[in-house]
Scaffold this active site. Structure first.
Site, PDB file in Angstrom:
ATOM      1  N   VAL A  16       1.778   5.707  -0.529  1.00 50.74           N
ATOM      2  CA  VAL A  16       2.229   4.696   0.439  1.00 50.74           C
ATOM      3  C   VAL A  16       3.753   4.610   0.467  1.00 50.74           C
ATOM      4  CG1 VAL A  16       2.169   2.255   1.073  1.00 50.74           C
ATOM      5  CG2 VAL A  16       0.103   3.378   0.213  1.00 50.74           C
ATOM      6  N   LYS A 106      -3.050  -6.268  -3.813  1.00 49.76           N
ATOM      7  CA  LYS A 106      -4.180  -7.185  -3.690  1.00 49.76           C
ATOM      8  C   LYS A 106      -4.588  -7.803  -5.021  1.00 49.76           C
ATOM      9  CE  LYS A 106      -7.038  -3.051  -3.626  1.00 49.76           C
ATOM     10  NZ  LYS A 106      -5.903  -2.136  -3.391  1.00 49.76           N
ATOM     11  N   GLU A 130       0.602  -8.072   4.422  1.00 49.92           N
ATOM     12  CA  GLU A 130      -0.414  -7.580   5.363  1.00 49.92           C
ATOM     13  C   GLU A 130      -1.164  -6.370   4.818  1.00 49.92           C
ATOM     14  OE1 GLU A 130      -2.815  -7.780   8.047  1.00 49.92           O
ATOM     15  OE2 GLU A 130      -1.078  -8.864   8.824  1.00 49.92           O
ATOM     16  N   VAL A 133      -4.780  -6.148   2.380  1.00 52.67           N
ATOM     17  CA  VAL A 133      -6.172  -6.212   2.818  1.00 52.67           C
ATOM     18  C   VAL A 133      -6.345  -5.374   4.081  1.00 52.67           C
ATOM     19  CG1 VAL A 133      -8.079  -7.689   3.554  1.00 52.67           C
ATOM     20  CG2 VAL A 133      -6.411  -8.554   1.895  1.00 52.67           C
ATOM     21  N   GLY A 188     -11.546  13.150  -1.038  1.00 53.85           N
ATOM     22  CA  GLY A 188     -10.398  12.312  -1.370  1.00 53.85           C
ATOM     23  C   GLY A 188     -10.574  10.846  -1.046  1.00 53.85           C
ATOM     24  N   GLU A 191     -11.648   7.749  -5.898  1.00 50.40           N
ATOM     25  CA  GLU A 191     -10.806   8.103  -7.037  1.00 50.40           C
ATOM     26  C   GLU A 191     -11.648   8.831  -8.087  1.00 50.40           C
ATOM     27  OE1 GLU A 191      -7.619   7.577  -7.150  1.00 50.40           O
ATOM     28  OE2 GLU A 191      -7.366   6.230  -5.431  1.00 50.40           O
ATOM     29  N   ASP A 202     -12.351  -4.163  -6.029  1.00 46.32           N
ATOM     30  CA  ASP A 202     -11.354  -4.069  -4.962  1.00 46.32           C
ATOM     31  C   ASP A 202     -11.687  -5.037  -3.831  1.00 46.32           C
ATOM     32  OD1 ASP A 202      -9.169  -2.300  -3.459  1.00 46.32           O
ATOM     33  OD2 ASP A 202     -10.882  -2.490  -2.114  1.00 46.32           O
ATOM     34  N   LYS A 206      -9.764  -8.698  -2.320  1.00 42.93           N
ATOM     35  CA  LYS A 206      -9.471  -8.924  -0.906  1.00 42.93           C
ATOM     36  C   LYS A 206     -10.193 -10.170  -0.386  1.00 42.93           C
ATOM     37  CE  LYS A 206      -8.754  -3.974  -0.259  1.00 42.93           C
ATOM     38  NZ  LYS A 206      -9.314  -2.695   0.239  1.00 42.93           N
ATOM     39  N   GLY A 305      -5.117   4.653   3.008  1.00 42.47           N
ATOM     40  CA  GLY A 305      -4.383   5.876   3.316  1.00 42.47           C
ATOM     41  C   GLY A 305      -2.903   5.601   3.445  1.00 42.47           C
TER      42      GLY A 305
END
Length: 429
Positions: A16, A106, A130, A133, A188, A191, A202, A206, A305
């Site tokens: 990222v 998160k 932003e 989530v 991909g 993980e 996860d 969120k 992504g």
């Protein structure tokens, strides 16, 4: 346009972070026009300084994240390192030294969002997130701002692309869980250790963030009921199809009917094929919002992504930079309702229960008696028997989850019930 650039520093330069840096560089003129001032990448904190990072000047790289956030000339810190520490300390230090923060973290926001909001307010800085989530999907800002004048009653969605990919493959190809997970890993989407995704951690983080914003109350990660999806089987999908449903891992945040409490939960559930969330395929995310005045809204798109998440990050960077030019700050924490978070046992829902039973007279009557004793009404029953063995599938009407769980435990104790093959909630009806 102001000529002195607004300075942005990155904490983290992985998938990222590197994409944020790339877009800042390649779209610098557009960003400047939208903000009203140029933006400059002023530093990038990483773990390893010797790695070549294309498009980033080597002199911007540092391994001393603390020194970077303490510089005092940084306008916006972008935190994309994840985890609770050192991210929490670095963010609060950034506030203390005059920088606003854009985060995609998160886990930290779900665990300690209140203290981060307090630190931002104390130092007159912004906290935007932003990207925490649903990746590129504009969701946090609509909840915080566009729907601020409405009363939100329910937020239900698919907020993890890995789990949706796996369940979609199980649904469309008939693959088992392990086979679908292997495909997700090879492509991909998953993980090497998929625990955070497939066990719902996860999505639970969120859900805590979404519930807090939607209901103007503090909801922490520990308040969210969580079940993973590793026990979902091909047989569950077969049963779902017989009901005109599919299976999704859902994050569900609800206001109680009396408006006096809220709940937040993550678990696999059957939903009707007619529901908009049922058609969300592959690794996409979607969130369904129900509000008094706005009615039903759905937000849909890529939920993870590098590029999608960077898009959300840079949207926040633009907003924060505009605020700084106007010497203002955006919305802070809204927790004025202080509603209690109810336990999962108080949630009213439906169950789909598959039982392995003895194939002999009276079994159905015994099972029905257990449901009646726990105050749970049966909607439908399907029974199939052969060679002394039988399966019994029961779908209930809506009842408190505690009553449904108690029913299942009592069923396990019946001599005629050889096993509870599957338990799944039914949502979206």
């Amino acid at each position: 346009m102001r000529t002195r650039p607004l300075k942005v520093a990155l904490l983290g330069c992985g998938v990222v972070g590197s994409e944020v840096a790339r877009i800042m560089t390649t779209h610098a003129d557009d960003l400047a026009a939208r903000i009203g001032a140029p933006v400059e990448l002023a530093g990038v904190a990483v773990r390893r300084a010797d790695k070549v990072r294309e498009g980033i000047a080597p002199e911007l790289i540092t391994t001393d994240a603390t020194a970077l956030v303490k510089r005092g000339d940084i306008d916006v810190i972008v935190e994309v390192i994840g985890g609770v520490e050192p991210a929490r300390t670095l963010i609060t230090t950034a506030f203390e030294h005059g920088a606003s923060v854009v985060s995609a973290n998160k886990a930290l926001l779900a665990q300690d969002g209140a203290s981060l909001y307090a630190a931002a307010q104390e130092h007159g800085q912004d906290l935007y997130y932003e990207a925490a989530v649903a990746g590129a999907i504009p969701l946090i800002r609509p909840l915080r701002e566009s729907l601020a004048g409405d009363k939100i009653n329910r937020v239900m969605g698919i907020v993890n692309g890995t789990t949706n990919f796996i369940l979609d493959k199980m649904d469309t190809s008939g693959a088992g869980y392990s086979e679908a997970l292997d495909e997700a890993t090879a492509l991909g989407y998953a993980e090497a250790d998929p625990t955070a995704d497939v066990e719902g951690f996860d999505a639970a983080a969120k859900a805590a963030i979404l519930a807090g914003i939607a209901f103007h109350t503090r909801v922490r990660l520990d308040d969210v009921y969580r079940e993973g999806m590793t026990e979902v089987t091909a047989a569950d999908f077969a049963s779902a199809k017989q009901m005109g449903c599919t299976i999704k891992l859902l994050a569900i945040c609800e206001r109680a009917a009396d408006g006096e409490s809220v709940t937040a939960r993550v678990h696999p559930a059957m939903i009707p094929l007619s529901h908009p969330l049922a058609s969300v395929r592959e690794a996409y995310n979607a969130v369904f919002v129900e509000a008094d005045a706005a009615g039903r809204l759905m937000f849909y798109g890529p939920g993870a992504g590098g590029s999608p998440t960077a898009s959300a990050v840079l949207g926040d960077v633009v907003a924060v930079c505009r605020n700084r030019l106007n010497e203002a700050t955006g919305p802070g924490e809204s927790a004025y309702t202080q509603l209690p978070v109810s336990s999962m046992g108080e949630v009213v829902t439906r169950y789909h229960i598959s039982l392995d039973v003895a194939d002999k007279p009276g079994v159905l009557a015994q099972v029905a008696t257990v449901f009646a004793e726990h105050g749970v009404s049966i909607d439908t029953v399907r029974q199939k028997g052969k060679d002394g063995e039988a399966s019994l599938v029961v779908v209930t009407h809506r009842a408190p989850d505690a009553a449904l769980s108690g029913t299942v435990e009592a069923l396990r104790k019946l001599d005629t019930v050889r096993g509870v093959a599957s338990i799944m909630r039914v949502e979206g009806e």
